[in-house]
Write an enzyme that holds these catalytic residues in place. Structure first.
Site, short mmCIF file in Angstrom:
data_model
loop_
_atom_site.label_atom_id
_atom_site.label_comp_id
_atom_site.label_asym_id
_atom_site.label_seq_id
_atom_site.Cartn_x
_atom_site.Cartn_y
_atom_site.Cartn_z
N MET A 1 0.53 2.59 0.58
CA MET A 1 0.82 3.04 -0.78
C MET A 1 -0.14 4.10 -1.32
O MET A 1 -0.42 4.13 -2.51
CB MET A 1 0.87 1.83 -1.72
CG MET A 1 1.91 0.79 -1.35
SD MET A 1 3.58 1.46 -1.18
CE MET A 1 3.97 1.73 -2.90
N ASN B 1 6.72 8.04 8.73
CA ASN B 1 6.73 7.23 7.51
C ASN B 1 8.10 6.58 7.37
O ASN B 1 9.11 7.13 7.84
CB ASN B 1 6.46 8.11 6.28
CG ASN B 1 6.41 7.30 5.00
OD1 ASN B 1 5.84 6.20 4.96
ND2 ASN B 1 7.02 7.81 3.93
N HIS C 1 10.80 4.95 4.47
CA HIS C 1 11.04 4.96 3.03
C HIS C 1 12.32 4.18 2.73
O HIS C 1 13.34 4.36 3.42
CB HIS C 1 11.19 6.41 2.55
CG HIS C 1 11.42 6.49 1.07
ND1 HIS C 1 10.41 6.26 0.17
CD2 HIS C 1 12.54 6.72 0.34
CE1 HIS C 1 10.91 6.36 -1.06
NE2 HIS C 1 12.19 6.64 -0.98
C1 GRF Z 1 9.02 -1.01 2.76
O1 GRF Z 1 10.18 -1.10 1.97
C2 GRF Z 1 8.74 0.43 3.09
O2 GRF Z 1 9.89 1.20 3.26
C3 GRF Z 1 8.00 0.90 1.88
O3 GRF Z 1 7.18 -0.20 1.53
C4 GRF Z 1 7.77 -1.40 2.00
C5 GRF Z 1 6.76 -2.06 2.87
O4 GRF Z 1 7.15 -3.30 3.33
N1 GRF Z 1 7.31 2.13 2.15
P1 GRF Z 1 6.29 -4.04 4.43
O5 GRF Z 1 4.83 -4.03 3.97
O6 GRF Z 1 6.48 -3.36 5.74
O7 GRF Z 1 6.82 -5.45 4.43
#
Ligand code: GRF
Length: 220
Positions: free
Chosen positions: A95, A112, A114
């Site tokens: 993040m 990445n 998304h």
């Molecule tokens: C996922 O929805 C990803 O696409 C987004 O953040 C979320 C992460 O989920 N960038 P996780 O930590 O892999 O469970």
């Protein structure tokens, strides 16, 4: 497909790490020709760190709060990743927006994921943006990282329906199921040398043509 010891990947997380888990599982099943060599988190309480430890994968916490600038934070990440010898960097729920310093350190070697069908609904809260807009389908995207936010060349996408009674959570959960399929798929294509970047487009060498668009989902 045998897992080649010569490919290791670095996975960057901030939270739950369910995509990390999908990548670890695919690697352990021999479905992708690489193994996770290091998991980096900017948050020390990220559950994904526990997931990594359960599989004997080295972890490192690099807190962005300890660096005066984004660039300084990125430089530390670069250092740790280089030391790990990773051939590919996978952002999986990481993040923090990375600067050009980071992007240029690993050209065309950062992926990445998304939770939306890019270029629609970039940035945070992809599922909520999709609901608020009223689209009938949403989905997820794996793309190469470039210097924008969720703007890089697209590798794989999967679609899911949006239902009238969906909440942000139910839609996000439906999307996540597909994320866990397409992230390992994109990594496999990368290491098989099947991805050819041509400007904004990524050609997937040998991709079969299927007439019905909905069959492009990985589980169809
Ligand atoms: C996922 O929805 C990803 O696409 C987004 O953040 C979320 C992460 O989920 N960038 P996780 O930590 O892999 O469970």
């Amino acid at each position: 497909m045998a897992v080649s010891e010569k490919h290791t990947i670095a996975v960057l997380i901030s939270g739950s790490g369910s995509n990390l888990q999908a990548i670890i599982d695919a690697s352990e099943r021999g479905e992708i020709p690489c193994r996770v060599g290091i998991v980096l988190s900017n948050k020390e309480d990220a559950y994904g760190l526990d997931r990594a430890k359960k599989h004997g994968i080295p972890t490192e916490v690099v807190s962005h709060k300890e660096f005066p600038t984004r660039e300084a934070f990125d430089r530390r990440l670069i250092e740790v990743i280089r030391k790990s010898g990773a051939a590919l960097v996978c952002l999986a729920g990481f993040m923090r927006v990375l600067t050009p310093v980071f992007v240029q350190a690993f050209p065309h070697r950062i992926l990445n994921i998304h939770p939306a069908l890019l270029p629609s609904f970039p940035g945070t809260h992809g599922p909520k943006q999709a609901l608020d807009h009223g689209v009938r389908f949403s989905g997820c995207t794996v793309h190469f990282l470039d210097e924008g936010v969720d703007t890089g060349p697209i590798i794989v996408q999967a679609i899911v329906p949006v239902y009238d009674d969906d909440t942000e959570d139910t839609l996000a959960a439906r999307i996540l199921v597909q994320e866990h399929k397409i992230y390992p798929m994109a990594i496999r294509l990368f290491f098989q040398g099947k991805l050819k970047i041509e400007g904004r487009r990524v050609r997937v060498l040998g991709e079969p043509k299927i007439p019905e668009f909905f069959h492009r989902n990985p589980d169809a």
